[in-house]
Design a protein around this motif. Structure first.
Motif, PDB file in Angstrom:
ATOM      1  N   LYS A   1       0.796  -1.349   0.031  1.00  0.00           N
ATOM      2  CA  LYS A   1      -0.065  -0.042  -0.126  1.00  0.00           C
ATOM      3  C   LYS A   1       1.055   1.149  -0.008  1.00  0.00           C
ATOM      4  CE  LYS A   1      -3.592  -2.519   2.863  1.00  0.00           C
ATOM      5  NZ  LYS A   1      -4.264  -2.507   4.080  1.00  0.00           N
ATOM      6  N   LYS A   2       0.681   2.309  -0.703  1.00  0.00           N
ATOM      7  CA  LYS A   2       1.521   3.481  -1.208  1.00  0.00           C
ATOM      8  C   LYS A   2       0.457   4.737  -1.009  1.00  0.00           C
ATOM      9  CE  LYS A   2       4.602   1.143  -4.203  1.00  0.00           C
ATOM     10  NZ  LYS A   2       5.395   1.134  -5.363  1.00  0.00           N
ATOM     11  N   LYS A   3       0.811   5.431   0.246  1.00  0.00           N
ATOM     12  CA  LYS A   3      -0.016   6.675   0.299  1.00  0.00           C
ATOM     13  C   LYS A   3       0.803   7.771  -0.371  1.00  0.00           C
ATOM     14  CE  LYS A   3      -2.599   9.347   3.564  1.00  0.00           C
ATOM     15  NZ  LYS A   3      -3.030   9.206   4.916  1.00  0.00           N
ATOM     16  N   GLY A   4       0.078   8.106  -1.436  1.00  0.00           N
ATOM     17  CA  GLY A   4       0.626   9.309  -2.078  1.00  0.00           C
ATOM     18  C   GLY A   4       1.728   8.967  -3.161  1.00  0.00           C
ATOM     19  N   ILE A   5       1.837   7.906  -3.292  1.00  0.00           N
ATOM     20  CA  ILE A   5       2.814   7.226  -4.317  1.00  0.00           C
ATOM     21  C   ILE A   5       2.055   6.318  -5.343  1.00  0.00           C
ATOM     22  CG2 ILE A   5       4.827   5.731  -4.842  1.00  0.00           C
ATOM     23  CD1 ILE A   5       5.593   6.330  -1.774  1.00  0.00           C
ATOM     24  N   ASN A   6       1.924   6.691  -6.840  1.00  0.00           N
ATOM     25  CA  ASN A   6       1.197   6.417  -7.583  1.00  0.00           C
ATOM     26  C   ASN A   6       1.664   5.367  -8.705  1.00  0.00           C
ATOM     27  OD1 ASN A   6       2.276   8.455  -8.599  1.00  0.00           O
ATOM     28  ND2 ASN A   6       0.494   9.042 -10.131  1.00  0.00           N
ATOM     29  N   HIS A   7       2.917   4.804  -8.306  1.00  0.00           N
ATOM     30  CA  HIS A   7       3.419   4.072  -9.264  1.00  0.00           C
ATOM     31  C   HIS A   7       3.855   2.468  -8.834  1.00  0.00           C
ATOM     32  CE1 HIS A   7       7.310   4.563  -7.327  1.00  0.00           C
ATOM     33  NE2 HIS A   7       7.245   5.899  -7.236  1.00  0.00           N
ATOM     34  N   PHE A   8       3.916   1.799  -9.456  1.00  0.00           N
ATOM     35  CA  PHE A   8       4.163   0.296  -9.401  1.00  0.00           C
ATOM     36  C   PHE A   8       5.400  -0.229 -10.406  1.00  0.00           C
ATOM     37  CE2 PHE A   8       0.204   0.996  -7.585  1.00  0.00           C
ATOM     38  CZ  PHE A   8       0.124   0.102  -6.337  1.00  0.00           C
ATOM     39  N   THR A   9       5.979  -1.195  -9.795  1.00  0.00           N
ATOM     40  CA  THR A   9       7.318  -1.751 -10.822  1.00  0.00           C
ATOM     41  C   THR A   9       7.009  -3.073 -10.413  1.00  0.00           C
ATOM     42  OG1 THR A   9       8.663   0.141 -10.531  1.00  0.00           O
ATOM     43  CG2 THR A   9       9.366  -1.996 -11.208  1.00  0.00           C
ATOM     44  N   PHE A  10       6.497  -3.844 -11.662  1.00  0.00           N
ATOM     45  CA  PHE A  10       6.134  -5.426 -11.274  1.00  0.00           C
ATOM     46  C   PHE A  10       7.446  -6.403 -11.506  1.00  0.00           C
ATOM     47  CE2 PHE A  10       2.237  -3.499 -12.220  1.00  0.00           C
ATOM     48  CZ  PHE A  10       1.365  -4.108 -11.327  1.00  0.00           C
ATOM     49  N   GLY A  11       7.736  -7.239 -10.790  1.00  0.00           N
ATOM     50  CA  GLY A  11       8.958  -8.003 -10.657  1.00  0.00           C
ATOM     51  C   GLY A  11       8.879  -9.011 -12.073  1.00  0.00           C
ATOM     52  N   LYS A  12       9.943  -9.745 -11.911  1.00  0.00           N
ATOM     53  CA  LYS A  12      10.332 -10.401 -13.244  1.00  0.00           C
ATOM     54  C   LYS A  12       9.034 -11.640 -13.486  1.00  0.00           C
ATOM     55  CE  LYS A  12      13.528 -13.523 -11.228  1.00  0.00           C
ATOM     56  NZ  LYS A  12      15.023 -14.238 -11.196  1.00  0.00           N
ATOM     57  N   ASN A  13       8.606 -12.247 -12.581  1.00  0.00           N
ATOM     58  CA  ASN A  13       7.640 -13.233 -12.568  1.00  0.00           C
ATOM     59  C   ASN A  13       6.323 -12.714 -12.616  1.00  0.00           C
ATOM     60  OD1 ASN A  13       9.577 -15.149 -13.054  1.00  0.00           O
ATOM     61  ND2 ASN A  13      10.052 -15.378 -10.883  1.00  0.00           N
ATOM     62  N   ALA A  14       6.075 -11.396 -12.458  1.00  0.00           N
ATOM     63  CA  ALA A  14       4.726 -10.953 -12.409  1.00  0.00           C
ATOM     64  C   ALA A  14       3.896 -11.320 -13.476  1.00  0.00           C
ATOM     65  CB  ALA A  14       4.705  -9.327 -12.208  1.00  0.00           C
ATOM     66  N   TYR A  15       4.214 -11.555 -14.808  1.00  0.00           N
ATOM     67  CA  TYR A  15       3.585 -11.959 -15.963  1.00  0.00           C
ATOM     68  C   TYR A  15       2.700 -13.224 -15.765  1.00  0.00           C
ATOM     69  CZ  TYR A  15       7.016 -15.381 -17.387  1.00  0.00           C
ATOM     70  OH  TYR A  15       7.700 -16.489 -17.257  1.00  0.00           O
ATOM     71  N   LYS A  16       2.908 -13.773 -14.752  1.00  0.00           N
ATOM     72  CA  LYS A  16       2.422 -15.219 -14.679  1.00  0.00           C
ATOM     73  C   LYS A  16       0.994 -15.040 -13.636  1.00  0.00           C
ATOM     74  CE  LYS A  16       6.743 -17.809 -14.079  1.00  0.00           C
ATOM     75  NZ  LYS A  16       7.602 -18.619 -13.446  1.00  0.00           N
ATOM     76  N   TYR A  17       0.786 -13.743 -13.138  1.00  0.00           N
ATOM     77  CA  TYR A  17      -0.310 -13.617 -12.365  1.00  0.00           C
ATOM     78  C   TYR A  17      -1.112 -12.574 -12.723  1.00  0.00           C
ATOM     79  CZ  TYR A  17       3.075 -16.197  -9.322  1.00  0.00           C
ATOM     80  OH  TYR A  17       3.922 -16.917  -8.940  1.00  0.00           O
TER      81      TYR A  17
END
Length: 731
Positions: A60-76
């Motif tokens: 959870k990020k308050k005021g931070i509106n970006h995410f970086t998905f890890g190398k295996n995130a495409y599986k989910y």
């Protein structure tokens, strides 16, 4: 009442892994006041799709509106939602996100946002600890999913707050994989043996302080809270802080001072210590209570205070946060001195006013020349914070650990080594749900038993409650054609002779034995169970991570060459140890004194947890069938030329041969051959080719298995055969 808050968000729903992606608030609910439409107050939460719907990753990020998905995130499949108060769980205030593979090599932003210390059951530490307590360190990570991090326990010797390489290293975890939720966890005990280690440097310190660091690729990214342990080996004189370090009192001591130009904030709104940033980078800083309000009265020892920093264009930059105790009649005393990274332009830091701060407040930063009129003992009760822009580091508050304290009774767990046995209602249905607890809820259910009479061996056993006949997912196997109805009946009919699906023990010659198939890890770390682990890992990699890898168990491939031939073997490891060392670790605490008692055995808790998993149970049952099909029925009995499958057509016959093969596989060939020899001796006119028996086949087979079932070598074979003979499933 009209809804208020975020109504609609926008952003890339097919981001590439490793690349930072931003999301924005497109619309607010019309009733949302203009003053509340502040992007800095929006919480962005990441959810992941599971079998039971979407579950929070706890990112959870308050005021931070970006995410970086890890190398295996495409599986989910993920869901991102922005909200002011609480998530609603549906669009348009949330987006379904399907990360895509990235063919380019992208440097993923990797960070450990926080390391949290709790009791092992996850409850907050809110009392003085005992050296018999077990704790859990949880690292909240970003961009590290699937990577392995290392936890280290340190004894804090240095005066400065924050991790210092000069501090005493105590112990470390094995490499622990960060799960798909961005979390890694390590459970450990505050062992009394740490006392002597700590005393090497601090034999005159009344309390020993410990903390945990989390590192990735050798770089420490985050520190945890400190825990303070009372040193009961001190004499009375040494407990007086005024008598500390007599040799060092001859040296000049440098007294820290706040910088004149740095921005500051005080717990007193009218204080002269409130000073803006003269460089203009930091717009405002303020100290408030836990609820974000100005202090109505002076904070007290044990309180948590909050620092709010509002700045501009500082995300990713480092800053040093210092907390001072101000005196009108003495020196300002440095209580807290830690480096952080700006995660957003609005930063919130929580700090607990610990006992170390109390001691510093009473004595000052120079024990040779104690100050007077201090925060903790006088009437001048003012604290102020100083922010210096520069770097990253984080360190949490301190927690008392006292040798005199009793260990906390944790939820679903006992913190003492030996726990009292509880009577269980036979009508209780065992919960077969599997989570990522690594089996901690079985901590008070492991028995100490002995094996042998002359020189008995003692070890752990969990008898389990799940019978093969009660396996709940037969349809999964039937619908996927992994099993037939006849094979199902064979397994159920034979099941009374086998252990439970969730049984685990370690009291005989093997390191450990698991499940109804009694799969073992042999004394060298090899065996049928490591093979089963590897097959399960290949078939269900995500579940393997959850059940084994995240709980410190793993299986490794070993290849040896004999001439031109390569021999592949699989070896099981727990915390990177195997063989005799692992066997000793598992049986630690299992002895004559604890016989028939409940004793902790943390290494086998994950194995019990895994044995509860319906997919792992299906793997056990599948092994039964593959053993029957590929190993038992193809056997050619000793002295004969036809396979066992040619002689055995009935469910009872096949179950009887499988039953012996599970327990004494090497004897099946010879013992079944002896049964045939007896049969043909009694019936010399019958053809030795079973294909010629015709309608008499079932009659002849019954005579053969009646002899074979009772004469087979193995433990209690006549009784086992009689059980199967009376089973309605084998009729």
């Amino acid at each position: 009442m009209a809804k208020k808050g975020v109504y609609k968000i926008l952003g890339n729903t097919n981001p590439k892994v490793g690349e930072k992606v931003f999301y924005i608030v497109d619309q607010w609910y019309p009733a949302t006041p203009l003053l509340d439409r502040n992007l800095a107050n929006v919480t962005w939460e990441l959810f992941i799709k599971t079998d039971n719907g979407f579950s929070s990753t706890n990112i959870k990020k308050k005021g931070i509106n970006h995410f970086t998905f890890g190398k295996n995130a495409y599986k989910y499949i993920f869901k991102i939602e922005g909200y002011l108060h609480m998530p609603e769980g549906h669009s348009p205030m949330s987006l379904i996100v399907l990360p895509q593979k990235n063919e380019k090599k992208v440097a993923v932003e990797k960070d450990i946002n926080n390391v949290i210390l709790t009791y092992e059951d996850g409850t907050k530490i809110n009392k003085t600890l005992s050296y018999r307590d077990r704790l859990k360190a949880t690292a909240i990570c970003e961009g590290l999913e699937g990577e392995k991090i290392l936890f280290k326990l340190w004894e804090d010797d240095e005066a400065k707050i924050g991790h210092n390489i000069k501090n005493q290293f105590v112990t470390k975890s094995s490499p622990i994989q960060v799960n798909k939720f961005g979390k890694a966890q390590w459970s450990f005990s505050l062992n009394p043996t740490f006392i002597s280690l700590a005393n090497r440097k601090e034999d005159d310190k009344s309390k020993h302080e410990y903390y945990v660091t989390a590192e990735f690729n050798g770089k420490i990214l985050e520190d945890s809270q400190n825990v303070n342990v009372t040193n009961t080996e001190l004499n009375i004189e040494k407990t007086n802080p005024l008598l500390r370090h007599p040799k060092q009192q001859q040296k000049a001591v440098s007294i820290p001072k706040p910088k004149k130009e740095s921005p500051k904030a005080s717990t007193k709104p009218s204080s002269a210590k409130n000073q803006p940033d003269k460089k203009g980078k930091i717009k405002s800083i303020k100290l408030v209570d836990l609820h974000g309000k100005s202090f109505a009265e002076n904070p007290k020892f044990g309180d948590v205070i909050k620092l709010i920093i509002e700045a501009e264009n500082v995300v990713g930059e480092k800053y040093r946060l210092k907390l001072w105790e101000h005196d009108n009649s003495g020196k300002n005393d440095l209580l807290y001195n830690v480096e952080h990274t700006f995660k957003a332009n609005k930063q919130e830091v929580y700090i607990r006013l610990t006992d170390e701060y109390q001691e510093i407040g009473e004595i000052g930063n120079n024990s040779e020349k104690p100050d007077s009129g201090e925060y903790w003992t006088g009437r001048h009760q003012e604290i102020f914070a100083e922010v210096i822009c520069l770097g990253i580091e984080a360190k949490s508050s301190k927690i008392d650990v006292d040798l005199k304290e009793e260990a906390k009774k944790q939820a679903n767990a006992k913190s003492t080594a030996v726990v009292e046995e509880k009577k269980h209602d036979n009508k209780t249905i065992e919960n077969t749900d599997v989570d990522d607890s690594c089996g901690i809820n079985y901590r008070n259910k492991i028995n100490c038993v002995k094996f042998g009479k002359k020189n008995p061996k003692y070890g752990p056993v969990f008898w389990g409650l799940l019978k093969l006949a009660n396996y709940a997912q037969w349809n999964i196997l039937l619908n996927t054609n992994k099993i037939t109805d006849e094979e199902k009946n064979i397994i159920i009919g034979m099941s009374e002779n086998e252990g439970n699906l969730d049984s685990v023990q370690s009291y005989d010659s093997e390191i450990v034995t698991v499940g109804a198939m009694q799969k073992t890890i042999n004394p060298a770390g090899y065996g049928e169970f490591p093979i089963q682990m590897q097959e399960f890992k290949e078939e269900y990699p995500d579940r393997f991570k959850k059940l084994f890898e995240n709980c410190s168990w793993d299986v490794k491939k070993e290849i040896t060459k004999v001439g031109r031939k390569e021999i592949v073997k699989w070896r099981a490891y727990y915390q990177d140890i195997t063989g005799s060392e692992l066997k000793t670790k598992i049986r630690d605490g299992f002895n004559a004194q604890n016989y028939k008692k409940k004793v902790q055995c943390i290494p086998i808790e994950p194995l019990i947890n895994a044995a509860k998993d319906p997919y792992f149970q299906a793997k056990q049952i599948e092994d039964f069938i593959l053993r029957l099909r590929n190993k038992v029925l193809p056997i050619i009995p000793q002295g004969y030329e036809y396979k066992i499958s040619d002689y055995l057509k009935s469910k009872l016959g096949k179950a009887t041969a499988l039953d012996q093969h599970i327990n004494r596989p090497a004897y099946v060939k010879e013992d079944f051959g002896k049964a045939l020899t007896y049969f043909f001796k009694e019936n010399p006119s019958i053809s030795k080719n079973p294909a010629n028996w015709g309608i008499k086949h079932s009659e002849y087979e019954k005579l053969i298995i009646d002899y074979y079932g009772k004469k087979r070598r193995g433990t209690k074979m006549p009784i086992r055969y009689n059980n199967m003979k009376n089973s309605s499933f084998l009729k």
